[in-house]
Motif scaffolding. Structure first.
Motif, PDB file in Angstrom:
ATOM      1  N   GLU A  49       0.844  -1.210   0.000  1.00 22.47           N
ATOM      2  CA  GLU A  49       0.000   0.000   0.000  1.00 22.47           C
ATOM      3  C   GLU A  49       0.875   1.254   0.000  1.00 22.47           C
ATOM      4  N   GLU A  50       1.972   1.211   0.708  1.00 21.61           N
ATOM      5  CA  GLU A  50       2.902   2.352   0.754  1.00 21.61           C
ATOM      6  C   GLU A  50       3.486   2.644  -0.633  1.00 21.61           C
ATOM      7  N   GLN A  51       3.851   1.602  -1.372  1.00 15.52           N
ATOM      8  CA  GLN A  51       4.390   1.794  -2.720  1.00 15.52           C
ATOM      9  C   GLN A  51       3.332   2.424  -3.634  1.00 15.52           C
ATOM     10  N   ARG A  52       2.083   2.002  -3.484  1.00 18.17           N
ATOM     11  CA  ARG A  52       1.011   2.573  -4.307  1.00 18.17           C
ATOM     12  C   ARG A  52       0.839   4.064  -4.038  1.00 18.17           C
ATOM     13  N   LYS A  53       0.950   4.453  -2.789  1.00 17.15           N
ATOM     14  CA  LYS A  53       0.787   5.862  -2.410  1.00 17.15           C
ATOM     15  C   LYS A  53       1.943   6.724  -2.903  1.00 17.15           C
ATOM     16  N   SER A  54       3.115   6.118  -3.059  1.00 20.01           N
ATOM     17  CA  SER A  54       4.304   6.908  -3.393  1.00 20.01           C
ATOM     18  C   SER A  54       4.748   6.766  -4.847  1.00 20.01           C
ATOM     19  N   TYR A  55       3.852   6.329  -5.758  1.00 21.01           N
ATOM     20  CA  TYR A  55       4.259   6.148  -7.153  1.00 21.01           C
ATOM     21  C   TYR A  55       4.865   7.413  -7.740  1.00 21.01           C
ATOM     22  N   GLN A  56       4.325   8.567  -7.400  1.00 22.71           N
ATOM     23  CA  GLN A  56       4.861   9.817  -7.948  1.00 22.71           C
ATOM     24  C   GLN A  56       6.318  10.017  -7.557  1.00 22.71           C
ATOM     25  N   ASN A  57       6.749   9.385  -6.486  1.00 24.51           N
ATOM     26  CA  ASN A  57       8.150   9.479  -6.053  1.00 24.51           C
ATOM     27  C   ASN A  57       9.004   8.335  -6.595  1.00 24.51           C
ATOM     28  N   ASP A  58       8.415   7.452  -7.386  1.00 25.14           N
ATOM     29  CA  ASP A  58       9.137   6.303  -7.938  1.00 25.14           C
ATOM     30  C   ASP A  58       9.891   6.731  -9.204  1.00 25.14           C
ATOM     31  N   VAL A  59      10.964   7.449  -8.997  1.00 27.55           N
ATOM     32  CA  VAL A  59      11.750   7.995 -10.101  1.00 27.55           C
ATOM     33  C   VAL A  59      12.275   6.884 -10.993  1.00 27.55           C
ATOM     34  N   SER A  60      12.654   5.759 -10.406  1.00 24.89           N
ATOM     35  CA  SER A  60      13.250   4.678 -11.181  1.00 24.89           C
ATOM     36  C   SER A  60      12.320   4.158 -12.277  1.00 24.89           C
ATOM     37  N   ARG A  61      11.019   4.207 -12.071  1.00 27.27           N
ATOM     38  CA  ARG A  61      10.062   3.819 -13.113  1.00 27.27           C
ATOM     39  C   ARG A  61       9.725   4.993 -14.011  1.00 27.27           C
ATOM     40  N   ARG A  62       9.414   6.104 -13.411  1.00 30.51           N
ATOM     41  CA  ARG A  62       8.915   7.255 -14.156  1.00 30.51           C
ATOM     42  C   ARG A  62       9.920   7.773 -15.184  1.00 30.51           C
ATOM     43  N   ILE A  63      11.229   7.707 -14.880  1.00 31.77           N
ATOM     44  CA  ILE A  63      12.203   8.237 -15.835  1.00 31.77           C
ATOM     45  C   ILE A  63      12.198   7.456 -17.141  1.00 31.77           C
ATOM     46  N   TRP A  64      11.776   6.191 -17.094  1.00 30.43           N
ATOM     47  CA  TRP A  64      11.712   5.378 -18.309  1.00 30.43           C
ATOM     48  C   TRP A  64      10.312   5.377 -18.912  1.00 30.43           C
ATOM     49  N   LEU A  65       9.298   5.138 -18.104  1.00 33.18           N
ATOM     50  CA  LEU A  65       7.937   4.995 -18.625  1.00 33.18           C
ATOM     51  C   LEU A  65       7.352   6.308 -19.128  1.00 33.18           C
ATOM     52  N   GLU A  66       7.869   7.433 -18.667  1.00 33.09           N
ATOM     53  CA  GLU A  66       7.335   8.737 -19.059  1.00 33.09           C
ATOM     54  C   GLU A  66       8.296   9.555 -19.917  1.00 33.09           C
TER      55      GLU A  66
END
Length: 92
Positions: A49-66
């Motif tokens: 649940e904590e990971q779901r709440k902090s997706y916006q802070n998940d730089v490791s995914r966002r830098i590639w997927l976005e």
């Protein structure tokens, strides 16, 4: 000294792949249309649940997927393992 890059396929296991500048640093190593494999991700279905709440802070995914210079997709390999496959867009 021989130069081998750019490659058609690159597997990134460690190094800067999770840093904000990673797409820019790894880009010259792949030819346009080349495939980059990034491992050691946890699929969304296994997130806490904590990971779901902090997706916006998940730089490791966002830098590639976005990133507009890469076409990237996360691929779930097992219940708790996923990879990101990223294709380098051709230079316009």
């Amino acid at each position: 000294m021989r130069t081998y890059a750019p490659f058609d396929l690159l597997f990134s296991d460690g190094g800067p792949k999770r840093e904000p500048e990673a797409p820019t640093l790894l880009r010259p190593l792949l030819r346009p249309g080349g495939l980059l494999v990034l491992d050691d991700y946890t699929p969304e279905s296994a997130w806490t649940e904590e990971q779901r709440k902090s997706y916006q802070n998940d730089v490791s995914r966002r830098i590639w997927l976005e990133n507009p210079e890469w076409s990237a997709q996360e691929l779930q390999l097992s219940k708790d393992i996923s990879v990101i496959l990223a294709v380098r867009f051709d230079e316009a």
